[in-house]
Design a protein around this motif. Structure first.
Motif, short mmCIF file in Angstrom:
data_model
loop_
_atom_site.label_atom_id
_atom_site.label_comp_id
_atom_site.label_asym_id
_atom_site.label_seq_id
_atom_site.Cartn_x
_atom_site.Cartn_y
_atom_site.Cartn_z
N LYS A 219 0.87 -1.20 -0.07
CA LYS A 219 -0.07 -0.03 -0.03
C LYS A 219 0.95 1.26 0.07
CE LYS A 219 -4.15 -1.78 2.34
NZ LYS A 219 -4.88 -1.51 3.45
N GLU A 220 2.10 1.21 0.60
CA GLU A 220 2.65 2.52 0.88
C GLU A 220 4.37 2.32 1.08
OE1 GLU A 220 0.73 4.23 3.89
OE2 GLU A 220 2.11 3.54 5.47
N ALA A 221 5.00 3.36 0.91
CA ALA A 221 6.47 3.23 1.16
C ALA A 221 6.93 4.35 2.17
CB ALA A 221 7.16 3.32 -0.13
N LEU A 222 7.56 3.98 3.11
CA LEU A 222 8.08 5.04 4.18
C LEU A 222 9.71 5.19 3.50
CD1 LEU A 222 7.54 6.52 6.63
CD2 LEU A 222 8.60 4.85 7.88
N LEU A 223 9.77 6.88 3.16
CA LEU A 223 11.00 7.19 2.59
C LEU A 223 11.62 8.20 3.25
CD1 LEU A 223 9.62 7.57 -1.12
CD2 LEU A 223 10.60 5.49 -0.23
N GLU A 236 0.92 15.36 -3.18
CA GLU A 236 1.43 15.73 -4.58
C GLU A 236 1.66 14.26 -5.03
OE1 GLU A 236 5.13 18.72 -5.97
OE2 GLU A 236 5.20 17.85 -3.86
N SER A 237 1.59 14.48 -6.52
CA SER A 237 1.72 13.12 -7.25
C SER A 237 3.20 12.83 -7.21
CB SER A 237 1.01 13.26 -8.56
OG SER A 237 1.78 14.16 -9.40
N ALA A 238 3.37 11.49 -7.41
CA ALA A 238 5.01 11.06 -7.26
C ALA A 238 5.07 9.68 -7.76
CB ALA A 238 5.54 11.00 -6.05
N VAL A 239 6.49 9.40 -8.48
CA VAL A 239 6.66 8.17 -8.98
C VAL A 239 7.91 7.65 -8.14
CG1 VAL A 239 7.43 6.81 -10.87
CG2 VAL A 239 5.50 8.75 -11.19
N TYR A 256 1.10 9.14 -4.45
CA TYR A 256 0.87 10.48 -3.92
C TYR A 256 1.56 10.63 -2.47
CZ TYR A 256 -3.24 9.00 -1.21
OH TYR A 256 -3.96 8.29 -0.53
N LEU A 257 1.90 11.67 -2.18
CA LEU A 257 2.29 11.96 -0.84
C LEU A 257 1.19 11.99 0.24
CD1 LEU A 257 5.37 14.27 -1.44
CD2 LEU A 257 5.55 11.98 -1.37
N HIS A 258 1.27 11.10 1.00
CA HIS A 258 0.24 11.02 2.15
C HIS A 258 0.62 11.70 3.31
CE1 HIS A 258 -3.10 9.64 4.33
NE2 HIS A 258 -2.46 9.14 5.27
N ALA A 259 1.72 11.91 3.65
CA ALA A 259 2.24 12.50 4.77
C ALA A 259 3.92 13.22 4.73
CB ALA A 259 2.21 11.63 6.04
N VAL A 260 4.31 14.32 5.19
CA VAL A 260 5.74 14.68 5.31
C VAL A 260 5.74 15.32 6.66
CG1 VAL A 260 6.96 16.63 4.01
CG2 VAL A 260 5.29 15.59 2.62
N THR A 275 5.69 9.77 3.50
CA THR A 275 4.84 8.53 3.24
C THR A 275 4.25 8.47 1.82
OG1 THR A 275 4.20 8.27 5.51
CG2 THR A 275 2.99 7.12 4.06
N LEU A 276 4.56 7.57 1.17
CA LEU A 276 4.03 7.61 -0.36
C LEU A 276 3.07 6.53 -0.50
CD1 LEU A 276 4.53 8.57 -3.36
CD2 LEU A 276 6.07 6.61 -3.58
N ARG A 277 1.80 6.88 -0.88
CA ARG A 277 0.71 5.86 -0.95
C ARG A 277 0.40 5.44 -2.39
NH1 ARG A 277 -3.40 6.20 3.16
NH2 ARG A 277 -2.28 5.78 5.11
N PHE A 278 0.54 4.18 -2.72
CA PHE A 278 0.82 3.73 -4.11
C PHE A 278 -0.81 3.69 -4.53
CE2 PHE A 278 4.24 0.98 -2.37
CZ PHE A 278 5.30 1.93 -2.92
N VAL A 279 -1.00 4.17 -6.02
CA VAL A 279 -2.22 4.18 -6.67
C VAL A 279 -2.36 3.10 -7.79
CG1 VAL A 279 -2.46 6.48 -6.11
CG2 VAL A 279 -1.43 5.80 -8.31
N ASP A 280 -1.42 2.44 -8.06
CA ASP A 280 -1.49 1.46 -9.09
C ASP A 280 -2.44 0.38 -8.78
OD1 ASP A 280 0.45 2.55 -11.08
OD2 ASP A 280 1.85 2.21 -9.68
N ARG A 281 -3.23 -0.05 -9.66
CA ARG A 281 -3.89 -1.28 -9.55
C ARG A 281 -3.64 -2.24 -10.66
NH1 ARG A 281 -3.94 0.88 -5.63
NH2 ARG A 281 -5.68 1.54 -4.27
#
Length: 306
Positions: A219-223, A236-239, A256-260, A275-281
């Motif tokens: 679901k997400e990545a912590l970066l 903000e959208s991101a890849v 997209y960035l869920h938290a900064v 926190t980057l939330r993934f949107v790909d399905r």
């Protein structure tokens, strides 16, 4: 006067919403139709008149490239502008799209200005831009509504005419504003890069930055990224680009960035935690992500220029 219809095709709801908002803010008279994949798009195109297609590349059932090839094989759709909106920016992918008859290309993540510019260009070539602008009331044009930046609205920019809805789930505490001195004069002994499971590259509309991956799930990545003068914005959208396996495959994960937040508990922290939330399905991408998680990312690094 008939409305100008634009078909937005993407399996990610967030991306479709971002595109729709950008178009409606700048082209209030536009009629937007959406499809969650290429199969649904074919059904829509078979029964409705569409003046412009904005389409993702990687989607379940029928990909954007397959939809493009299908459109160019239909007499009624041969000349309809088709803009590919995708994170696949490699030269070979661009060549593939050109050979299949693509009209233009927008790389993810994109800014609102890039989206509007490409759409304006495509509609202008077919004469539909003048038709669309003619349908907008002079009062609306003079009000300055067309100057709204939809991405700024989503990311908390200074647009007072629109109020973003409250997020469904709480996000991290707001990042303390840095002092002017902290921005002008970086620490003489910058902190060492935080350790993590691996490295990658985060692409934002404003540019790219190297990142350390602290945690990764479906679901997400912590970066963690080094702080710059321009701060990443929530929503903000991101890849996220990651290299996988001996074949040096590149996983391009849209989100997209869920938290900064500041990585360290001080206003002038050298590092930010995102926190980057993934949107790909797309099943292929989800499988790709599963393999990344299973194998770990400790040996995975981004390839410059990919």
């Amino acid at each position: 006067m008939s409305k100008v219809s634009v078909l937005v095709v993407d399996d990610a709801t967030f991306i479709r919403d971002l595109v729709k908002k950008g178009l409606r803010d700048h082209f209030p008279g536009v009629q937007i139709v959406e499809a969650v994949n290429g199969r649904k798009a074919q059904q829509i195109l078979a029964r409705e008149s569409i003046e412009l297609i904005l389409c993702d590349w990687e989607m379940p059932e029928i990909s954007g490239l397959e939809l493009l090839s299908w459109c160019r094989a239909q007499d009624a759709l041969k000349s309809v502008p088709f803009i590919m909106v995708t994170s696949r920016g490699d030269k070979e992918n661009v060549v593939q799209a050109i050979q299949a008859g693509v009209s233009d290309y927008i790389g993810k993540p994109f800014s609102n200005e890039q989206l509007v510019s490409k759409v304006r260009k495509a509609l202008s070539r077919t004469g539909k831009l003048q038709e669309l602008l003619a349908s907008i009331s002079p009062k609306l044009l003079s009000s300055g509504a067309l100057a709204n930046d939809s991405l700024a609205v989503l990311t908390g920019g200074r647009v007072e005419s629109a109020q973003p809805s409250a997020p469904a789930t709480p996000v991290a505490a707001p990042l303390p504003a840095p002092t002017p001195a902290a921005l002008r004069s970086p620490s003489p002994t910058p902190a060492r890069a935080p350790a993590g499971r691996g490295q990658g590259q985060l692409r934002l509309p404003s540019g790219t930055m190297a990142c350390v991956i602290k945690a990764l799930s479906l679901k997400e990545a912590l970066l963690v990224v080094r702080r710059g003068e321009a701060l990443p914005q929530v929503l903000e959208s991101a890849v996220l680009d990651l290299e996988q396996g001996e074949a040096a495959e590149i996983a391009r994960l849209n989100g997209y960035l869920h938290a900064v937040a500041a990585f360290e508990p001080r206003p002038d922290s050298d590092w930010l935690q995102l926190t980057l939330r993934f949107v790909d399905r797309d099943p292929q991408k989800l499988d790709y992500l599963s393999r990344l998680i299973a194998r770990g990312t400790a040996q995975k690094h981004f390839i410059p220029g990919a």
